[in-house]
Design an enzyme around this catalytic site. Structure first.
Site, mmCIF file in Angstrom:
data_model
loop_
_atom_site.group_PDB
_atom_site.id
_atom_site.type_symbol
_atom_site.label_atom_id
_atom_site.label_comp_id
_atom_site.label_asym_id
_atom_site.label_seq_id
_atom_site.Cartn_x
_atom_site.Cartn_y
_atom_site.Cartn_z
ATOM 1 N N SER A 166 -37.406 -25.270 -44.467
ATOM 2 C CA SER A 166 -38.047 -24.039 -44.911
ATOM 3 C C SER A 166 -37.018 -22.920 -45.050
ATOM 4 O O SER A 166 -36.121 -22.989 -45.880
ATOM 5 C CB SER A 166 -39.180 -23.686 -43.950
ATOM 6 O OG SER A 166 -40.089 -22.782 -44.537
ATOM 7 N N ASP A 247 -47.421 -29.460 -48.946
ATOM 8 C CA ASP A 247 -46.819 -28.137 -49.063
ATOM 9 C C ASP A 247 -47.607 -27.330 -50.084
ATOM 10 O O ASP A 247 -48.297 -27.890 -50.952
ATOM 11 C CB ASP A 247 -45.363 -28.252 -49.528
ATOM 12 C CG ASP A 247 -44.366 -28.149 -48.391
ATOM 13 O OD1 ASP A 247 -44.600 -27.350 -47.471
ATOM 14 O OD2 ASP A 247 -43.339 -28.854 -48.420
ATOM 15 N N HIS A 279 -46.330 -28.925 -44.328
ATOM 16 C CA HIS A 279 -45.096 -28.145 -44.199
ATOM 17 C C HIS A 279 -44.462 -28.274 -42.810
ATOM 18 O O HIS A 279 -43.270 -28.026 -42.649
ATOM 19 C CB HIS A 279 -45.412 -26.669 -44.482
ATOM 20 C CG HIS A 279 -44.196 -25.797 -44.575
ATOM 21 N ND1 HIS A 279 -43.325 -25.849 -45.643
ATOM 22 C CD2 HIS A 279 -43.700 -24.844 -43.739
ATOM 23 C CE1 HIS A 279 -42.352 -24.969 -45.464
ATOM 24 N NE2 HIS A 279 -42.556 -24.351 -44.315
#
Length: 304
Positions: A166, A247, A279
């Site tokens: 991320s 995601d 995620h």
């Protein structure tokens, strides 16, 4: 947005619709994208107690490195490594944590270590000054300096493999755009695994994520990997861009477009769409030996 260790509901992510600039309410707990379980937005297996502290599992095998500017406020340096790491050749995976660029730390980054260490890979957890203390330019510089520190301190490393999740994938991607001549050291980066990353920062400028970051458009553009894809050189490393099936659309779009930009610039790049994960699971499952991404990383290292 759900960037690096912060739970969000399906469809949340980098939002192109501007949010009000008024201070946001306290971040609530929201449902897991795959089920009813609820977690804090900024979390990791280490932070929630679902994983054992990696310093207790491999206290003399892993390194925790802070950026030269003092990432995590701990200055330069690293925890002692097992003596063989100082005198034998070994590959090193450098993990860069996520967390909105404003939460988590290197101390929450050891969950991926056991499967890799058991195969002879040293794992290095990098720290950087998160917002609001850290500015985006500072974070990028600290991560770059961490790679320089590692290369100088452990010259017998048999290849560095970046791995970021991320916000951490964003920072790892910025490492790939580095002009190392100004550092007078060129780290031997052989591979990069970028997981559910953010490669264009402009979409978050008008969201509450930027309240702590306080980025201007110029800063966002200067630190967006999509804008700084350098032509590949003969020694360019292999890049894997990974994205989770669940995601948000923006994470998936940015992952696809960044991988395309790298390929167009001549990089050896693969895009991996990981099924059945969101995620958070996409990176947390690196603690599992049989997880596909764990195996992909080990295969990348074995090919070098």
């Amino acid at each position: 947005m759900a960037a690096g260790g912060e739970r969000a509901s399906p469809g949340q992510g980098l939002r192109l619709v501007p949010r009000p600039r008024a201070p946001p309410p306290p971040l609530p707990q929201e449902p897991n994208a795959l089920g009813p379980a609820r977690r804090p937005r900024c979390t990791s297996p280490m932070a929630t107690g679902t994983g054992r502290s990696w310093t207790s599992i491999f206290p003399r095998t892993l390194l925790k490195v802070s950026g030269g500017g003092g990432g995590d406020g701990s200055g330069q340096g690293a925890h002692p490594a097992h003596p063989p790491l100082c005198c034998t050749a070994f590959p090193a995976l450098v993990y860069i944590h996520g967390g909105y660029w404003q939460c988590l730390s290197k101390d929450h980054s050891g969950f991926a270590a056991p499967p890799l260490v058991s195969q002879g890979v040293a794992v290095v957890a990098v720290g950087y000054d998160i917002a609001p203390k850290g500015h985006m330019d500072t974070m990028v510089l600290q991560v770059r300096r961490s790679l320089v520190f590692l290369a100088e301190r452990y010259p017998r490393i048999r290849g560095i493999y970046l791995c970021g999740h991320s916000a951490g994938a964003h920072l790892a991607a910025m490492v790939l755009s580095t002009d190392w001549t100004e550092f007078q050291v060129v780290p031997d980066i052989k591979g990069a695994v970028l997981v559910s990353g953010v490669y264009d920062l402009e979409p978050i400028l008008d969201t509450y994520v930027n309240d702590a970051l306080n980025m201007s458009r110029e800063v966002a553009q200067r630190n967006s990997p999509m804008r700084h894809v350098a032509p590949a050189v003969p020694a360019a490393c292999e890049v894997l861009v990974a994205v989770a099936q669940h995601d948000s659309p923006e994470f998936r779009r940015q992952s696809q477009e960044y991988s395309q930009a790298l390929r167009a610039a001549g990089w050896s790049v693969s895009l991996l769409d990981l099924a059945g994960v969101d995620h958070f699971d996409v990176i947390e499952k690196l603690s599992e030996d049989s997880y596909v991404l764990t195996q992909v990383i080990l295969n990348m290292i074995s090919r070098a």
